[in-house]
Write an enzyme that holds these catalytic residues in place. Structure first.
Site, short mmCIF file in Angstrom:
data_model
loop_
_atom_site.label_atom_id
_atom_site.label_comp_id
_atom_site.label_asym_id
_atom_site.label_seq_id
_atom_site.Cartn_x
_atom_site.Cartn_y
_atom_site.Cartn_z
N GLU A 51 39.43 46.32 39.82
CA GLU A 51 39.80 44.90 39.99
C GLU A 51 40.96 44.68 40.94
OE1 GLU A 51 40.31 43.30 36.03
OE2 GLU A 51 38.28 43.86 35.45
N GLU B 299 29.68 46.57 32.34
CA GLU B 299 30.11 45.43 31.52
C GLU B 299 29.11 44.27 31.55
OE1 GLU B 299 34.25 44.40 32.17
OE2 GLU B 299 34.73 46.46 32.70
#
Length: 183
Positions: free
Chosen positions: A35, A140
């Site tokens: 991220e 995810e």
């Protein structure tokens, strides 16, 4: 900058050596950076970014490649990596890392909704990362839904089915899709 680069290298070296000594052969892949792309463009603010600069991602992958046991795969992982602006930023910092041979894959976090991304957006993003020579992992995966009515649950099931049909299509087309991880 130099002190933080030494700390980064030492940390990566220590973690990889410790896990390899204590759990040899168990770890086949690492998320080296997670991220790092900002939602509103550019790189996400972090102490690594502030102290080292915009090459901190490349340096992390360089160190990880240096100390990872042979055959270990190195991944970048991010959410909303199908959004055009964010994808452009991710590609900008991954391309030189890929060209240097220091990255093996892209983890596409997939917190999606019933309408976003479209299957075409999702496919295009997956293909774009694959075109860099990267292995793809869907990480995810979850699909948000507003309610638990029977109609909404049937719509939710259809969205999951559409995703898995697309994954099979992409795999069949030559994309190196190696994992789908449910969140």
């Amino acid at each position: 900058r130099e002190l933080m680069l030494k700390r980064m290298e030492n940390y990566i070296k220590s973690v990889m050596e410790w896990t390899n000594e204590n759990y040899p052969g168990l770890i086949s892949a690492w998320d080296v950076v997670n991220e790092a792309a900002a939602d509103d463009g550019g790189m996400r603010e972090s102490l690594w970014y502030e102290t080292i600069g915009d090459d901190y991602i490349a340096k992390a992958f360089e160190f990880a490649r240096k100390y990872a046991p042979e055959g270990t795969k190195l991944f970048y992982n991010d959410y909303n990596s199908y959004m055009a602006g964010k994808q452009k930023d991710i590609l900008a910092f991954l391309k030189p890392i890929a060209e240097a041979g220091n990255i093996d894959g892209m983890g596409m976090q997939s917190h999606i909704s019933m309408s976003t991304p479209t299957m075409e957006q999702y496919k295009k993003a997956m293909q774009t990362y694959s075109d860099l020579g990267l292995e793809i992992q869907v990480t995810e995966l979850d699909v948000s839904q507003k309610s638990n009515t029977v109609a909404d649950q049937l719509e939710l099931a259809q969205r999951y089915q559409d995703c898995f049909k697309m994954y099979k299509e992409m795999k069949a087309s030559g994309v190196n899709l190696s994992a789908v991880v449910i969140w």
